[in-house]
Design a protein around this motif. Structure first.
Motif, PDB file in Angstrom:
ATOM      1  N   ALA A  16      -2.997  -0.256  -2.131  1.00 48.32           N
ATOM      2  CA  ALA A  16      -1.833  -0.699  -1.344  1.00 48.32           C
ATOM      3  C   ALA A  16      -1.773   0.124  -0.254  1.00 48.32           C
ATOM      4  N   ASP A  17      -2.114   1.402  -0.136  1.00 46.28           N
ATOM      5  CA  ASP A  17      -1.664   2.267   1.020  1.00 46.28           C
ATOM      6  C   ASP A  17      -3.154   2.298   1.739  1.00 46.28           C
ATOM      7  N   ASP A  18      -3.233   3.369   2.661  1.00 51.69           N
ATOM      8  CA  ASP A  18      -4.593   3.416   3.530  1.00 51.69           C
ATOM      9  C   ASP A  18      -5.359   4.700   3.134  1.00 51.69           C
ATOM     10  N   ARG A  19      -5.099   5.055   1.780  1.00 51.03           N
ATOM     11  CA  ARG A  19      -6.125   6.157   1.659  1.00 51.03           C
ATOM     12  C   ARG A  19      -7.448   5.714   1.448  1.00 51.03           C
ATOM     13  N   GLU A  20      -8.154   7.075   1.771  1.00 50.41           N
ATOM     14  CA  GLU A  20      -9.696   6.826   1.875  1.00 50.41           C
ATOM     15  C   GLU A  20     -10.233   6.704   0.296  1.00 50.41           C
ATOM     16  N   ILE A  21     -11.174   5.939   0.359  1.00 55.30           N
ATOM     17  CA  ILE A  21     -12.029   5.466  -0.938  1.00 55.30           C
ATOM     18  C   ILE A  21     -13.126   6.511  -1.040  1.00 55.30           C
ATOM     19  N   ASN A  22     -12.795   7.257  -2.349  1.00 58.69           N
ATOM     20  CA  ASN A  22     -13.890   8.307  -2.764  1.00 58.69           C
ATOM     21  C   ASN A  22     -14.395   8.203  -4.107  1.00 58.69           C
ATOM     22  N   ILE A  23     -15.589   7.859  -4.072  1.00 62.84           N
ATOM     23  CA  ILE A  23     -16.236   7.664  -5.586  1.00 62.84           C
ATOM     24  C   ILE A  23     -16.455   8.850  -6.369  1.00 62.84           C
ATOM     25  N   SER A  24     -15.875   8.753  -7.503  1.00 62.88           N
ATOM     26  CA  SER A  24     -16.075   9.998  -8.399  1.00 62.88           C
ATOM     27  C   SER A  24     -17.161   9.732  -9.244  1.00 62.88           C
ATOM     28  N   GLN A  25     -17.474  10.887  -9.884  1.00 65.00           N
ATOM     29  CA  GLN A  25     -18.993  11.061 -10.696  1.00 65.00           C
ATOM     30  C   GLN A  25     -18.843  10.183 -11.604  1.00 65.00           C
ATOM     31  N   ARG A  79     -17.933   1.324   3.013  1.00 67.87           N
ATOM     32  CA  ARG A  79     -16.693   1.385   3.850  1.00 67.87           C
ATOM     33  C   ARG A  79     -15.774   2.342   3.243  1.00 67.87           C
ATOM     34  N   THR A  80     -15.090   3.035   3.720  1.00 75.70           N
ATOM     35  CA  THR A  80     -14.128   3.938   3.395  1.00 75.70           C
ATOM     36  C   THR A  80     -12.643   3.549   3.176  1.00 75.70           C
ATOM     37  N   ASP A  81     -12.281   2.054   3.548  1.00 79.30           N
ATOM     38  CA  ASP A  81     -10.914   1.743   3.291  1.00 79.30           C
ATOM     39  C   ASP A  81     -10.754   0.680   2.268  1.00 79.30           C
ATOM     40  N   HIS A 123      -9.552   2.403  -7.902  1.00 75.58           N
ATOM     41  CA  HIS A 123      -9.680   2.401  -6.597  1.00 75.58           C
ATOM     42  C   HIS A 123      -8.495   1.440  -5.883  1.00 75.58           C
ATOM     43  N   ALA A 124      -7.616   0.712  -6.744  1.00 79.56           N
ATOM     44  CA  ALA A 124      -6.685  -0.374  -6.357  1.00 79.56           C
ATOM     45  C   ALA A 124      -5.540  -0.259  -6.694  1.00 79.56           C
ATOM     46  N   GLU A 125      -5.009   0.771  -7.219  1.00 76.08           N
ATOM     47  CA  GLU A 125      -3.701   1.127  -7.801  1.00 76.08           C
ATOM     48  C   GLU A 125      -2.694   0.529  -6.687  1.00 76.08           C
ATOM     49  N   GLY A 126      -1.834  -0.612  -7.322  1.00 76.26           N
ATOM     50  CA  GLY A 126      -0.787  -0.990  -6.540  1.00 76.26           C
ATOM     51  C   GLY A 126      -1.195  -2.104  -5.432  1.00 76.26           C
ATOM     52  N   GLY A 127      -2.479  -2.131  -5.465  1.00 75.96           N
ATOM     53  CA  GLY A 127      -2.953  -3.121  -4.338  1.00 75.96           C
ATOM     54  C   GLY A 127      -3.575  -4.269  -5.090  1.00 75.96           C
ATOM     55  N   THR A 128      -4.857  -4.732  -4.674  1.00 74.84           N
ATOM     56  CA  THR A 128      -5.196  -6.022  -5.146  1.00 74.84           C
ATOM     57  C   THR A 128      -6.906  -5.994  -5.300  1.00 74.84           C
ATOM     58  N   ILE A 129      -7.341  -6.664  -6.274  1.00 78.30           N
ATOM     59  CA  ILE A 129      -8.803  -6.772  -6.735  1.00 78.30           C
ATOM     60  C   ILE A 129      -9.051  -8.050  -6.488  1.00 78.30           C
ATOM     61  N   ALA A 130     -10.062  -8.577  -5.497  1.00 80.89           N
ATOM     62  CA  ALA A 130     -10.343 -10.124  -5.096  1.00 80.89           C
ATOM     63  C   ALA A 130     -11.891 -10.301  -5.783  1.00 80.89           C
ATOM     64  N   VAL A 131     -11.629 -11.362  -6.477  1.00 83.10           N
ATOM     65  CA  VAL A 131     -13.254 -11.526  -7.164  1.00 83.10           C
ATOM     66  C   VAL A 131     -13.715 -12.802  -6.862  1.00 83.10           C
ATOM     67  N   SER A 132     -14.833 -12.871  -6.126  1.00 79.54           N
ATOM     68  CA  SER A 132     -15.259 -14.246  -5.597  1.00 79.54           C
ATOM     69  C   SER A 132     -16.857 -14.477  -5.970  1.00 79.54           C
TER      70      SER A 132
END
Length: 243
Positions: free
Chosen positions: A67-76, A101-103, A41-50
């Motif tokens: 990276a973009d504003d696409r909506e998060i949809n959890i697959s099966q 959240r969907t963003d 769900h983070a292609e081209g973007g960022t994953i933050a681990v804290s």
């Protein structure tokens, strides 16, 4: 996988945190599964681990922002992977929460820290105390054993236990009297007490103030399960959804 998807993984400061009371193999699988779901769900973007310490646990937050504003949809497939994570975390005495959240995708893990919870075990049988010590090796629990009931309050003052496990079949003192003393003392009045005995008197134990009951002989699984249940009485629920 992160390089292939041009995703950046940022890991926050982890120094100063205690080790986790989670089997290394299980912990590796939890981490790999969570990061794999986050990567989807983070292609081209960022994953933050804290991570941060929260009383006797470690709270780990994994947040995936595309990276973009696409909506998060959890697959099966992702839900199946997270269900496996939840099972592993539950067995380890932790919890998993998924934000709605969907963003962005946010997964919050609460995992037990090693040897952070002191359990005062009161039993005149030295073998029983040693058995409980072996049962809790590698867990969040640290056993402090007391054979002489007259030394209970001194041990309480020294160890400040979060949980108490009490045998009531002791030759020196009536264990029910010890339970009453624990319930009436300011230092232990709110501390959960588990009665661990060969007797079948759970109803009596609870009427006298016990919060848990365990029949002897008990297995390691049974002991850890009831200790985890008692921890829910002293640990605050996780409400945080922000990293």
């Amino acid at each position: 996988l992160a390089e292939q998807s041009q995703t950046t993984i940022e890991v926050g400061e982890l120094m100063g945190l205690p080790p986790l009371a989670v089997h290394p193999v299980a912990l590796n699988q939890i981490a790999l599964s969570v990061l794999s779901v986050a990567l989807s769900h983070a292609e081209g973007g960022t994953i933050a681990v804290s991570a941060r310490r929260r009383r006797w646990d470690i709270e780990v937050c994994v947040r995936a922002a595309p990276a973009d504003d696409r909506e998060i949809n959890i697959s099966q497939d992702d839900r199946a992977a997270l269900a496996m994570v939840q099972e592993l975390v539950h067995v380890s005495g932790g919890t998993v929460r998924l934000s709605d959240r969907t963003d962005r995708l946010q997964i919050l893990l609460t995992l037990p820290a090693l040897n952070q919870v002191t359990v005062l075990v009161i039993d005149d049988n030295a073998d029983a105390l040693q058995l409980f010590e072996r049962y809790t090796v590698g867990t969040r629990y640290r056993v402090v054993g007391v054979q002489n009931p007259d030394e209970v309050m001194a041990a309480v003052k020294q160890s400040n236990p979060q949980l108490v496990v009490l045998d009531v079949m002791m030759p020196q003192v009536d264990g029910w009297k010890v339970l009453g003393n624990l319930r009436q003392h300011p230092a232990t009045g709110d501390v959960p007490v588990v009665i661990c005995t060969i007797l079948t008197q759970e109803r009596l134990a609870r009427s006298l103030g016990a919060s848990g009951f365990l029949r002897k002989p008990c297995t390691r699984q049974a002991l850890l399960e009831i200790l985890n249940q008692q921890m829910a009485l002293v640990s605050p629920p996780v409400h945080s959804t922000a990293c």
